[in-house]
Design a protein around this motif. Structure first.
Motif, PDB file in Angstrom:
ATOM      1  N   PHE A  41      23.587  54.814  29.434  1.00 31.94           N
ATOM      2  CA  PHE A  41      23.270  56.345  29.334  1.00 31.94           C
ATOM      3  C   PHE A  41      22.494  56.769  30.660  1.00 31.94           C
ATOM      4  N   ILE A  42      23.114  57.853  32.055  1.00 30.61           N
ATOM      5  CA  ILE A  42      22.733  58.174  33.132  1.00 30.61           C
ATOM      6  C   ILE A  42      22.020  59.336  32.963  1.00 30.61           C
ATOM      7  N   GLY A  43      21.198  59.617  32.814  1.00 30.38           N
ATOM      8  CA  GLY A  43      21.265  61.560  32.786  1.00 30.38           C
ATOM      9  C   GLY A  43      21.504  62.399  34.503  1.00 30.38           C
ATOM     10  N   ASP A  44      21.967  63.309  34.724  1.00 25.82           N
ATOM     11  CA  ASP A  44      21.759  63.770  36.029  1.00 25.82           C
ATOM     12  C   ASP A  44      21.067  65.118  35.734  1.00 25.82           C
ATOM     13  N   VAL A  45      20.910  65.411  36.574  1.00 26.02           N
ATOM     14  CA  VAL A  45      20.077  66.947  37.475  1.00 26.02           C
ATOM     15  C   VAL A  45      20.475  67.699  36.032  1.00 26.02           C
ATOM     16  N   ALA A  46      19.867  68.442  35.451  1.00 21.00           N
ATOM     17  CA  ALA A  46      19.657  69.546  34.999  1.00 21.00           C
ATOM     18  C   ALA A  46      18.403  70.625  34.982  1.00 21.00           C
ATOM     19  N   ARG A  47      18.759  71.913  34.124  1.00 23.44           N
ATOM     20  CA  ARG A  47      17.776  73.046  33.913  1.00 23.44           C
ATOM     21  C   ARG A  47      16.064  71.912  33.764  1.00 23.44           C
ATOM     22  N   THR A  48      15.754  71.647  33.043  1.00 19.01           N
ATOM     23  CA  THR A  48      14.501  71.032  32.771  1.00 19.01           C
ATOM     24  C   THR A  48      13.775  69.702  32.604  1.00 19.01           C
ATOM     25  N   ARG A  49      15.260  69.009  33.527  1.00 21.73           N
ATOM     26  CA  ARG A  49      14.691  67.583  34.017  1.00 21.73           C
ATOM     27  C   ARG A  49      15.327  66.726  35.546  1.00 21.73           C
ATOM     28  N   ALA A  50      14.732  66.400  35.741  1.00 20.93           N
ATOM     29  CA  ALA A  50      15.504  65.593  36.934  1.00 20.93           C
ATOM     30  C   ALA A  50      16.319  64.684  36.811  1.00 20.93           C
ATOM     31  N   GLY A  51      17.283  64.119  37.586  1.00 20.61           N
ATOM     32  CA  GLY A  51      18.119  63.304  37.100  1.00 20.61           C
ATOM     33  C   GLY A  51      17.860  61.734  37.400  1.00 20.61           C
ATOM     34  N   ASP A  52      18.060  60.276  36.622  1.00 20.18           N
ATOM     35  CA  ASP A  52      17.762  59.721  36.302  1.00 20.18           C
ATOM     36  C   ASP A  52      17.873  58.949  38.038  1.00 20.18           C
ATOM     37  N   LYS A  53      16.798  58.116  38.243  1.00 12.30           N
ATOM     38  CA  LYS A  53      16.992  57.594  39.540  1.00 12.30           C
ATOM     39  C   LYS A  53      17.937  55.987  39.111  1.00 12.30           C
ATOM     40  N   PHE A  54      18.096  55.222  40.786  1.00 10.99           N
ATOM     41  CA  PHE A  54      18.787  54.154  40.428  1.00 10.99           C
ATOM     42  C   PHE A  54      18.883  53.234  41.295  1.00 10.99           C
ATOM     43  N   ILE A  55      18.471  52.055  41.762  1.00 10.98           N
ATOM     44  CA  ILE A  55      18.542  51.015  43.050  1.00 10.98           C
ATOM     45  C   ILE A  55      20.327  50.944  43.574  1.00 10.98           C
ATOM     46  N   TYR A  56      20.707  50.441  44.695  1.00  4.40           N
ATOM     47  CA  TYR A  56      21.952  49.985  45.118  1.00  4.40           C
ATOM     48  C   TYR A  56      21.835  49.741  46.540  1.00  4.40           C
ATOM     49  N   ASN A  57      21.613  48.422  46.531  1.00  2.00           N
ATOM     50  CA  ASN A  57      21.400  47.660  48.156  1.00  2.00           C
ATOM     51  C   ASN A  57      20.427  48.089  49.193  1.00  2.00           C
ATOM     52  N   GLU A  58      19.484  48.457  48.147  1.00  2.00           N
ATOM     53  CA  GLU A  58      17.679  48.375  48.703  1.00  2.00           C
ATOM     54  C   GLU A  58      17.976  49.871  48.933  1.00  2.00           C
ATOM     55  N   THR A  59      18.492  50.543  48.319  1.00  2.00           N
ATOM     56  CA  THR A  59      18.558  52.549  48.290  1.00  2.00           C
ATOM     57  C   THR A  59      18.368  53.236  47.046  1.00  2.00           C
ATOM     58  N   THR A  60      17.246  53.682  47.075  1.00  2.00           N
ATOM     59  CA  THR A  60      16.998  54.910  45.781  1.00  2.00           C
ATOM     60  C   THR A  60      18.319  55.769  45.728  1.00  2.00           C
ATOM     61  N   TRP A  61      18.440  56.108  44.929  1.00  2.00           N
ATOM     62  CA  TRP A  61      20.037  56.790  44.105  1.00  2.00           C
ATOM     63  C   TRP A  61      19.409  58.100  43.655  1.00  2.00           C
ATOM     64  N   GLN A  62      19.889  59.059  43.813  1.00  2.00           N
ATOM     65  CA  GLN A  62      19.275  59.686  42.445  1.00  2.00           C
ATOM     66  C   GLN A  62      20.759  60.980  41.810  1.00  2.00           C
ATOM     67  N   ALA A  63      20.986  60.583  40.576  1.00  2.00           N
ATOM     68  CA  ALA A  63      21.732  60.797  40.142  1.00  2.00           C
ATOM     69  C   ALA A  63      22.232  62.680  39.451  1.00  2.00           C
ATOM     70  N   VAL A  64      23.011  62.684  40.296  1.00  2.00           N
ATOM     71  CA  VAL A  64      22.680  64.421  40.879  1.00  2.00           C
ATOM     72  C   VAL A  64      24.277  65.407  39.887  1.00  2.00           C
ATOM     73  N   SER A  65      25.800  64.359  38.950  1.00  2.00           N
ATOM     74  CA  SER A  65      25.538  64.570  38.015  1.00  2.00           C
ATOM     75  C   SER A  65      26.746  63.131  37.370  1.00  2.00           C
ATOM     76  N   ALA A  66      27.011  63.519  36.131  1.00  2.00           N
ATOM     77  CA  ALA A  66      27.527  62.673  35.369  1.00  2.00           C
ATOM     78  C   ALA A  66      28.799  62.736  34.530  1.00  2.00           C
ATOM     79  N   THR A  67      29.504  62.498  34.639  1.00  2.00           N
ATOM     80  CA  THR A  67      30.517  62.629  33.714  1.00  2.00           C
ATOM     81  C   THR A  67      30.208  61.837  32.429  1.00  2.00           C
TER      82      THR A  67
END
Length: 95
Positions: A41-67
């Protein structure tokens, strides 16, 4: 400031999102987006929380939406945009 749990390693797949789809998806043309497919499970940006963050290829990514496929088949399909290419981190939850 948002706080995150300790990072965890997750295997998955990543695909860039075609810029021709940005308008349809309501994405910002000033950013690059990728879709991640992960068996967690990866949480995306919502009204009361920031989205999860993850790394790929030495870059930090912010989850902005999730199906929300996780409850049906154990996968999540988050869309993410890079935060800071120079930052290293693992998958971290904002819960």
């Amino acid at each position: 400031e948002d706080s995150y749990a300790a990072p965890v390693n997750v295997a998955g797949s990543i695909q860039p999102i075609a810029r021709t789809l940005y308008t349809q998806m309501g994405l910002d043309f000033q950013k690059n987006y990728h879709t991640f497919y992960v068996p967690q499970f990866i949480g995306d940006v919502a009204r009361t929380r920031a989205g999860d963050k993850f790394i790929y290829n030495e870059t930090t990514w912010q989850a902005v939406s999730a199906t929300p496929w996780f409850q049906m088949d154990g996968w999540t399909e988050p869309r993410g945009s890079p935060e800071r290419p120079e930052t290293r981190c693992g998958v971290a939850s904002s819960f």
